[in-house]
Scaffold this motif. Structure first.
Motif, PDB file in Angstrom:
ATOM      1  N   LYS A 239      68.016 -88.140 152.803  1.00 17.29           N
ATOM      2  CA  LYS A 239      69.096 -88.626 151.958  1.00 17.29           C
ATOM      3  C   LYS A 239      70.206 -89.224 152.808  1.00 17.29           C
ATOM      4  O   LYS A 239      70.792 -90.247 152.468  1.00 17.29           O
ATOM      5  N   PHE A 240      70.494 -88.580 153.947  1.00 20.97           N
ATOM      6  CA  PHE A 240      71.519 -89.117 154.836  1.00 20.97           C
ATOM      7  C   PHE A 240      71.151 -90.516 155.314  1.00 20.97           C
ATOM      8  O   PHE A 240      72.015 -91.347 155.565  1.00 20.97           O
ATOM      9  N   LEU A 241      69.870 -90.787 155.419  1.00 20.04           N
ATOM     10  CA  LEU A 241      69.435 -92.088 155.910  1.00 20.04           C
ATOM     11  C   LEU A 241      69.565 -93.192 154.873  1.00 20.04           C
ATOM     12  O   LEU A 241      69.065 -94.288 155.065  1.00 20.04           O
ATOM     13  N   ASP A 242      70.201 -92.897 153.748  1.00 16.94           N
ATOM     14  CA  ASP A 242      70.718 -93.953 152.877  1.00 16.94           C
ATOM     15  C   ASP A 242      69.655 -94.655 152.040  1.00 16.94           C
ATOM     16  O   ASP A 242      69.889 -95.739 151.546  1.00 16.94           O
ATOM     17  N   ARG A 243      68.476 -94.028 151.912  1.00 17.14           N
ATOM     18  CA  ARG A 243      67.426 -94.604 151.064  1.00 17.14           C
ATOM     19  C   ARG A 243      67.180 -96.082 151.383  1.00 17.14           C
ATOM     20  O   ARG A 243      67.324 -96.954 150.527  1.00 17.14           O
ATOM     21  N   PRO A 244      66.794 -96.416 152.611  1.00 17.21           N
ATOM     22  CA  PRO A 244      66.710 -97.828 153.002  1.00 17.21           C
ATOM     23  C   PRO A 244      65.688 -98.632 152.217  1.00 17.21           C
ATOM     24  O   PRO A 244      65.914 -99.807 151.923  1.00 17.21           O
ATOM     25  N   VAL A 245      64.557 -98.023 151.872  1.00 15.06           N
ATOM     26  CA  VAL A 245      63.548 -98.745 151.093  1.00 15.06           C
ATOM     27  C   VAL A 245      63.962 -98.797 149.623  1.00 15.06           C
ATOM     28  O   VAL A 245      63.919 -99.852 148.977  1.00 15.06           O
ATOM     29  N   GLY A 246      64.395 -97.659 149.096  1.00 14.13           N
ATOM     30  CA  GLY A 246      64.780 -97.598 147.688  1.00 14.13           C
ATOM     31  C   GLY A 246      65.888 -98.568 147.340  1.00 14.13           C
ATOM     32  O   GLY A 246      65.874 -99.183 146.259  1.00 14.13           O
ATOM     33  N   ARG A 247      66.847 -98.758 148.225  1.00 13.48           N
ATOM     34  CA  ARG A 247      67.929 -99.689 147.957  1.00 13.48           C
ATOM     35  C   ARG A 247      67.445-101.134 147.899  1.00 13.48           C
ATOM     36  O   ARG A 247      68.155-102.002 147.374  1.00 13.48           O
TER      37      ARG A 247
END
Length: 281
Positions: A239-247
Motif C-alpha cells: 500500500k505504501f508503494l502507491d498502487r503503481p499499476v492500479g493507478r
C-alpha cells in the motif's frame, strides 16, 4: 424530497434539502466549480499552474487539498453513516476556498487538484458528489506504463528527500541492474519488483481473475466489487508503494466516476472532461 436515491442513500442535510444541488447563495456553486481529480504523475501540477494563471479562475489554499480522500474525510455522521453536507460546505468555504473572488465576481470560478480522487473512486466520488453535486470533473491521463514508472521515480525521490543523504541523481548513479533502495521500506526493490507486488494485490482482490470470461467480467458488478476491495486493501508495504499499476487502470476509475454522475442525474459526456497530456510529469 426530490433529490433521488443517491441523496437518500449517502447524503444528509439538516435544513433545506432543496439547496443540495442548487445552493443559495449561488456563488457556492462556483466554489468549487470543477475538480482536477487525476491521474497522479500525469501532468496535474503543470495543468494546475496553467489553470490558476487564468484571471477568472482561483484555486484552493494549495494545490492538493486532500479533503475528500477517504483516510482524511471526517464528515460522516456516526449515527447514519452519511455525508454531512452542510458541515462539509462550511469547511470548504471557511478553510479551503478562502479567496473572496468567487463571492464578489460572478464570472469567477474556483477549483482544486487532488490526483488521489480519481484512483480512490469508490469512496471519494460519494463524499464529493454528496457535498458539491454540481461540480465538474477534469481528468488528465498519460501513457499508463510511463505514468507507472514516473510514480516509481517519484517514490524514490521522496524517500531520498525524506531520509537525506544522496541526491536523486547520485542515487540513480548507484543503481545496480535497475535495483534501487527505497530506504523507508528497509528493502531493496526494483521497478519490476514493485510492479509485481501490485499485480499480486490485483490478483488477490479479484481485479485480475480467470473465473469469469473477460467479456462478461468487464463492467460487471463483480469487477466493481473487486475494484473496491483492491482500493481498500491494506497490506503494509504494497500500500505504501502507491498502487503503481492500479493507478494506471484508468478505465475502472473513470467508469466508477461516470456511474456516480449518472446516479445524480448528470451526463458524464458534458460534466467530465478527459484529456491526454504528453510530455508533462
Amino acid at each position: 424530497n426530490g433529490n433521488g436515491p443517491f441523496f437518500e442513500n449517502h447524503c444528509q442535510m439538516t435544513h433545506d434539502e432543496s439547496q443540495w444541488m442548487v445552493p443559495d447563495p449561488n456563488w457556492q456553486s462556483r466554489t468549487p466549480y470543477f475538480l482536477l481529480i487525476g491521474a497522479k504523475k500525469a501532468g496535474t501540477t503543470t495543468l494546475f499552474s496553467w489553470l490558476r494563471s487564468h484571471p477568472q479562475i482561483v484555486s484552493g489554499i494549495r494545490k492538493e487539498l486532500l479533503y475528500f480522500l477517504p483516510d482524511r474525510f471526517e464528515r460522516i455522521s456516526p449515527e447514519t453513516g452519511k455525508v454531512q453536507v452542510e458541515k462539509v460546505r462550511q469547511d470548504l468555504y471557511q478553510d479551503e476556498f478562502v479567496d473572496p473572488k468567487t463571492r464578489i465576481h460572478p464570472d469567477t470560478i474556483a477549483f482544486e487538484a487532488t490526483p488521489g480522487y480519481l484512483f480512490l473512486s469508490t469512496k471519494s466520488r460519494i463524499s464529493i458528489l454528496c457535498s458539491v453535486p454540481w461540480v465538474k470533473l477534469l481528468v488528465t491521463l498519460r501513457d499508463p506504463v510511463d505514468r507507472c514508472f514516473s510514480n516509481y521515480n517519484f517514490l524514490l525521490d521522496y524517500q531520498v528527500k525524506r531520509k537525506g543523504g544522496l541526491s536523486i541523481s547520485q542515487k540513480r548513479m548507484k543503481q545496480n541492474n535497475g535495483t534501487v533502495l527505497l530506504m523507508h521500506l528497509g528493502k531493496t526493490l526494483s521497478f519490476e519488483e514493485m510492479v509485481e507486488m501490485d499485480f499480486a494485490d490485483l490478483r488477490e482482490s479479484g481485479v485480475i481473475q480467470d473465473v469469469i470470461p473477460p467479456e462478461k467480467f468487464a463492467g460487471s458488478a463483480e469487477e466493481q466489487e473487486a475494484w473496491t476491495r483492491y482500493q481498500e486493501m491494506d497490506n503494509g508495504m504494497s500500500k505504501f508503494l502507491d498502487r503503481p499499476v492500479g493507478r494506471s487502470l484508468y478505465v475502472l476509475q473513470i467508469l466508477e466516476w461516470q456511474r456516480g454522475l449518472r446516479e445524480i442525474g448528470r451526463d458524464p459526456a458534458t460534466e467530465m472532461l478527459i484529456v491526454r497530456n504528453r510530455g508533462l510529469d
